[in-house]
Scaffold this motif. Structure first.
Motif, short mmCIF file in Angstrom:
data_model
loop_
_atom_site.label_atom_id
_atom_site.label_comp_id
_atom_site.label_asym_id
_atom_site.label_seq_id
_atom_site.Cartn_x
_atom_site.Cartn_y
_atom_site.Cartn_z
N GLY A 100 0.80 -1.23 0.00
CA GLY A 100 0.00 0.00 0.00
C GLY A 100 0.83 1.27 0.00
N LYS A 101 2.14 1.12 -0.23
CA LYS A 101 3.02 2.30 -0.21
C LYS A 101 3.09 2.94 -1.59
CE LYS A 101 6.22 1.44 3.53
NZ LYS A 101 7.45 0.73 3.82
N THR A 102 2.85 4.25 -1.64
CA THR A 102 2.95 4.95 -2.91
C THR A 102 4.42 5.30 -3.17
OG1 THR A 102 2.42 6.95 -1.68
CG2 THR A 102 0.62 5.93 -2.89
N PRO A 103 4.80 5.54 -4.44
CA PRO A 103 6.20 5.90 -4.73
C PRO A 103 6.66 7.07 -3.88
CG PRO A 103 4.96 5.58 -6.76
CD PRO A 103 3.97 5.49 -5.65
N ASP A 104 7.93 7.04 -3.48
CA ASP A 104 8.41 8.04 -2.53
C ASP A 104 8.64 9.40 -3.17
OD1 ASP A 104 9.43 9.39 -0.41
OD2 ASP A 104 11.40 8.40 -0.44
N HIS A 105 7.68 10.29 -2.95
CA HIS A 105 7.85 11.68 -3.37
C HIS A 105 7.63 12.60 -2.17
CE1 HIS A 105 8.06 10.34 -7.47
NE2 HIS A 105 6.86 9.83 -7.44
N ASN B 123 4.69 9.29 -20.62
CA ASN B 123 5.37 7.98 -20.78
C ASN B 123 5.30 7.01 -19.60
OD1 ASN B 123 5.75 7.93 -23.50
ND2 ASN B 123 7.78 8.80 -23.47
N SER B 124 6.35 6.82 -18.82
CA SER B 124 6.32 5.76 -17.78
C SER B 124 5.20 5.97 -16.76
CB SER B 124 7.66 5.75 -17.03
OG SER B 124 8.55 4.92 -17.69
N PRO B 125 4.25 5.02 -16.63
CA PRO B 125 3.06 5.30 -15.82
C PRO B 125 3.17 5.11 -14.29
CG PRO B 125 2.81 3.21 -16.98
CD PRO B 125 4.11 3.79 -17.43
N PHE B 126 4.21 4.44 -13.80
CA PHE B 126 4.24 4.18 -12.36
C PHE B 126 5.36 4.92 -11.63
CE2 PHE B 126 2.70 0.18 -14.42
CZ PHE B 126 1.35 0.44 -14.21
N MET B 127 5.85 6.00 -12.23
CA MET B 127 6.93 6.76 -11.62
C MET B 127 6.41 7.99 -10.87
SD MET B 127 9.78 5.27 -12.17
CE MET B 127 11.04 6.52 -11.94
N GLY B 128 5.20 8.39 -11.17
CA GLY B 128 4.69 9.64 -10.62
C GLY B 128 3.66 9.44 -9.53
N ILE B 129 2.50 10.12 -9.68
CA ILE B 129 1.51 10.12 -8.59
C ILE B 129 0.16 9.51 -9.00
CG2 ILE B 129 2.54 11.97 -7.22
CD1 ILE B 129 0.60 13.94 -8.57
N PHE B 130 0.11 8.77 -10.10
CA PHE B 130 -1.13 8.07 -10.45
C PHE B 130 -1.58 7.15 -9.32
CE2 PHE B 130 -0.31 8.44 -15.25
CZ PHE B 130 -1.34 9.34 -15.43
N LEU B 131 -0.62 6.47 -8.68
CA LEU B 131 -0.97 5.52 -7.62
C LEU B 131 -1.48 6.25 -6.37
CD1 LEU B 131 1.98 2.99 -8.10
CD2 LEU B 131 -0.40 2.68 -8.78
N ILE C 15 9.24 19.23 -0.01
CA ILE C 15 8.44 18.00 0.11
C ILE C 15 8.98 17.05 1.18
CG2 ILE C 15 7.62 18.14 -2.28
CD1 ILE C 15 9.58 15.84 -2.94
N LYS C 16 10.07 17.43 1.80
CA LYS C 16 10.64 16.65 2.92
C LYS C 16 10.90 15.19 2.57
CE LYS C 16 8.58 19.65 6.33
NZ LYS C 16 7.21 20.00 6.65
#
Ligand SMILES: [Zn+2]
Length: 330
Positions: free
Chosen positions: A94-99, A119-127, A308-309
């Motif tokens: 359940g962890k979203t990518p670290d931003h 382009n790459s769909p799982f690198m950003g904040i879609f999740l 964004i810490k």
């Protein structure tokens, strides 16, 4: 195999300066490239890093030709490891990518009804949106993910017997029903409209970015209910926020990509590496001083890197930009 890149890939300036410190650091990607192309380290060491004196971007010269670049990003390293790891970590834990706190800062400041990435769909904040749009905290993203993979897999019946084709059809039906049910039960009705703008860049993952023989774009469109649009599509609808997460440095036309994002969206968020030790699998990298160049071009920017810490493991940059003056609250 190697080609000269004397002109800046972003601003096309010829004014450049060779960096005084030229370091070569081997890594996981370069090992695969060296092995598959039978390259020696000394050949890679021929690539030197230059800084553009106009926009301050740093760039390797010489570097791989376009066709070898495609070979690297589609065949040798076709699967975008980090992007898939983000997705798998999300469905498992359940962890979203670290931003860091990026998502909540963006939500606080921008009314996001339409959101796009490149382009790459799982690198950003879609999740992050998917998590935010779930009704209950304990939704099993794993079930949704597995059913989607199984559904897309079940349609791959080339060369299979009639019987297997028949049973695959039943499987498709079963999984699509599960997907519909899970979404109906667990996801809110009112959701952000999501778009993924794609192109066929030979500096980016795409055609062979697969997991269990399912392509990332097909999976993303089913899983996130996003619309896939070709980059450069003449869009009349304004997008509220456009995310370019680690993909601006994975195109031979970074200026075209950024200009397009700024044109069709009110705000654009960019995330990229800024290490001065430009590794040899990359043609170029943005730098912190690149923001000054944008400001001079009347593109307003806010550097969110420290806001964004996030705990950084390597030098990275997050910045928001817009053609309109920006006011942001934290
Ligand atoms: Zn430049």
């Amino acid at each position: 195999m190697l080609k000269n890149y004397k002109v800046c890939i972003f601003c096309k300036s010829k004014k450049r300066k060779k960096l005084s410190q030229q370091t070569f650091k081997d890594n996981f990607y370069l090992k695969a490239i060296r092995n598959d192309l039978s390259l020696t380290i000394s050949k890679l060491k021929k690539m030197k890093v230059y800084e553009c004196q106009n926009c301050k971007l740093i760039q390797n010269d010489p570097w791989f030709s376009e066709s070898y670049s495609r070979k690297i990003y589609s065949n040798i390293y076709g699967q975008h490891n980090r992007s898939w790891s983000n997705l798998i970590n999300f469905v498992k834990n359940g962890k979203t990518p670290d931003h860091g706190e990026l998502f909540s800062i963006l939500q606080k400041n921008i009314k996001i009804r339409k959101y796009a990435e490149y382009n790459s769909p799982f690198m950003g904040i879609f999740l992050n949106f998917l998590k935010f749009e779930s009704k209950r905290k304990r939704i099993s993203f794993m079930d949704l993910f597995n059913s989607t993979v199984n559904y897309l897999n079940s349609r791959q019946v080339a060369g299979k017997s009639k019987n297997i084709q028949k049973s695959s059809f039943i499987k498709s039906k079963k999984y699509i029903n599960i997907i519909r049910k899970l979404k109906k039960n667990y996801l809110k009705k009112k959701r952000v409209q999501k778009y993924l703008f794609v192109d066929n860049s030979n500096l980016s993952w795409g055609v062979n970015d697969n997991y269990k023989s399912v392509n990332s774009r097909a999976l993303a469109s089913e899983l996130l209910d996003l619309e896939i649009k070709s980059f450069d599509h003449k869009s009349k609808k304004k997008i509220d926020l456009f995310g370019i997460f680690h993909t601006l440095d994975h195109t031979f036309e970074p200026k075209k990509v950024l200009d397009y994002a700024l044109k069709i969206s009110k705000y654009t968020i960019v995330y990229c590496h800024i290490s001065q030790n430009l590794s040899k699998q990359h043609l170029f990298s943005l730098t912190k001083n690149f923001l000054k160049y944008l400001n001079n071009k009347k593109i307003y920017t806010i550097d969110l890197t420290s806001r964004i810490k996030k705990k950084y493991k390597s030098p990275e940059l997050y910045f928001l930009c817009s053609k309109k003056k920006l006011k942001f609250y934290y």
